[in-house]
Design an enzyme around this catalytic site. Structure first.
Site, short mmCIF file in Angstrom:
data_model
loop_
_atom_site.label_atom_id
_atom_site.label_comp_id
_atom_site.label_asym_id
_atom_site.label_seq_id
_atom_site.Cartn_x
_atom_site.Cartn_y
_atom_site.Cartn_z
N GLN A 172 18.51 -66.15 60.59
CA GLN A 172 18.66 -65.81 59.17
C GLN A 172 18.70 -67.09 58.35
O GLN A 172 19.53 -67.97 58.61
CB GLN A 172 19.94 -65.00 58.94
CG GLN A 172 20.06 -64.49 57.50
CD GLN A 172 21.30 -63.63 57.26
OE1 GLN A 172 22.24 -63.64 58.05
NE2 GLN A 172 21.29 -62.90 56.16
N HIS B 124 18.48 -58.48 54.16
CA HIS B 124 17.11 -58.08 53.87
C HIS B 124 16.42 -57.63 55.15
O HIS B 124 16.82 -58.01 56.26
CB HIS B 124 16.32 -59.22 53.22
CG HIS B 124 16.31 -60.47 54.03
ND1 HIS B 124 17.36 -61.36 54.04
CD2 HIS B 124 15.38 -60.98 54.90
CE1 HIS B 124 17.08 -62.37 54.86
NE2 HIS B 124 15.89 -62.16 55.40
N PHE B 125 15.37 -56.85 54.97
CA PHE B 125 14.61 -56.28 56.08
C PHE B 125 13.16 -56.75 55.94
O PHE B 125 12.56 -56.58 54.88
CB PHE B 125 14.66 -54.75 56.04
CG PHE B 125 16.06 -54.21 56.14
CD1 PHE B 125 16.60 -53.85 57.37
CD2 PHE B 125 16.86 -54.10 55.00
CE1 PHE B 125 17.90 -53.37 57.46
CE2 PHE B 125 18.16 -53.62 55.09
CZ PHE B 125 18.68 -53.25 56.32
N HIS B 126 12.64 -57.33 57.01
CA HIS B 126 11.22 -57.70 57.04
C HIS B 126 10.42 -56.48 57.49
O HIS B 126 10.77 -55.87 58.51
CB HIS B 126 10.96 -58.80 58.06
CG HIS B 126 11.67 -60.09 57.78
ND1 HIS B 126 11.03 -61.20 57.28
CD2 HIS B 126 12.97 -60.46 57.94
CE1 HIS B 126 11.90 -62.20 57.17
NE2 HIS B 126 13.09 -61.77 57.56
N ASP C 272 6.79 -61.59 51.16
CA ASP C 272 7.40 -62.82 51.70
C ASP C 272 6.52 -64.00 51.30
O ASP C 272 5.30 -63.95 51.41
CB ASP C 272 7.52 -62.72 53.22
CG ASP C 272 8.44 -63.79 53.78
OD1 ASP C 272 9.49 -63.44 54.33
OD2 ASP C 272 8.10 -65.00 53.68
N ILE C 273 7.18 -65.09 50.85
CA ILE C 273 6.44 -66.27 50.36
C ILE C 273 5.76 -67.02 51.51
O ILE C 273 4.81 -67.77 51.29
CB ILE C 273 7.41 -67.19 49.57
CG1 ILE C 273 6.66 -68.05 48.56
CG2 ILE C 273 8.26 -68.03 50.50
CD1 ILE C 273 7.57 -68.74 47.56
#
Ligand code: AMP
Ligand code: ZN
Length: 157
Positions: free
Chosen positions: A100, A106-108, A32-33
């Protein structure tokens, strides 16, 4: 199915860079950025669905793609747990009211450090890296861990 305006579809097609920790025909996973913790990974099915409810159940290739994404969520958490993190949180948001911001499923997978007393929190940017070398060293350790587990289990890939 791709959406040219979608940031994750553009990461998948390579037109936006990412620090990848896993990639197959069905799934990509990258850092993740704006990490909540160092080593925060996003696991993303390559098919463009906005939310988890949009995954079709009548198309075998879609089901396989979604299943592999779930498998890689598990493997990423397992890899983080093998020497890197003390625990993990899995987070998945559907819709703006749920937080969101990228409308591509997507899944963190968020590593947690520091023993048993941590309260879950969702503060973006709380896990900023010192520099790119530190970020890349997390990516390498996570990618190696995922690869080892995927190869030894031999279920997908
Ligand atoms: P969500 O709020 O669940 O939609 O999460 C979207 C996540 O995508 C946020 O944590 C962002 O930091 C992350 N993100 C957005 N753009 C990028 C990018 N180009 N590379 C990596 N992560 C990104
Ligand atoms: Zn997309």
């Amino acid at each position: 199915m791709k959406d040219a305006n979608c940031v994750f579809c553009r990461i998948i097609d390579g037109s936006i860079p990412s620090v990848k920790v896993y990639e197959s025909d069905n799934v990509i996973a990258f850092l993740d950025i704006n990490p909540m913790e160092k080593g925060h990974v996003l696991v993303v099915p390559k098919q463009h669905w906005r939310t988890i409810s949009d995954v079709p159940v009548d198309a075998p290739d879609a089901v396989r793609c979604a299943e592999e994404a779930m498998y890689i969520v598990r493997v990423t958490a397992k890899a983080l747990g093998e020497g890197l993190a003390d625990g993990t949180n899995i987070l998945q948001a559907n819709g703006a009211c749920a937080g969101q911001t990228v409308p591509h499923l997507h899944f963190h997978v968020i590593p947690r450090y520091g023993g048993e007393t941590l309260q879950p929190g969702w503060e973006s940017g709380a896990g900023k890296y010192k520099d790119d070398d530190e970020r890349d060293s997390y990516a390498t350790r996570i990618a190696d861990g995922i690869k080892k587990i995927v190869e030894s289990e031999g279920i997908f890939g």
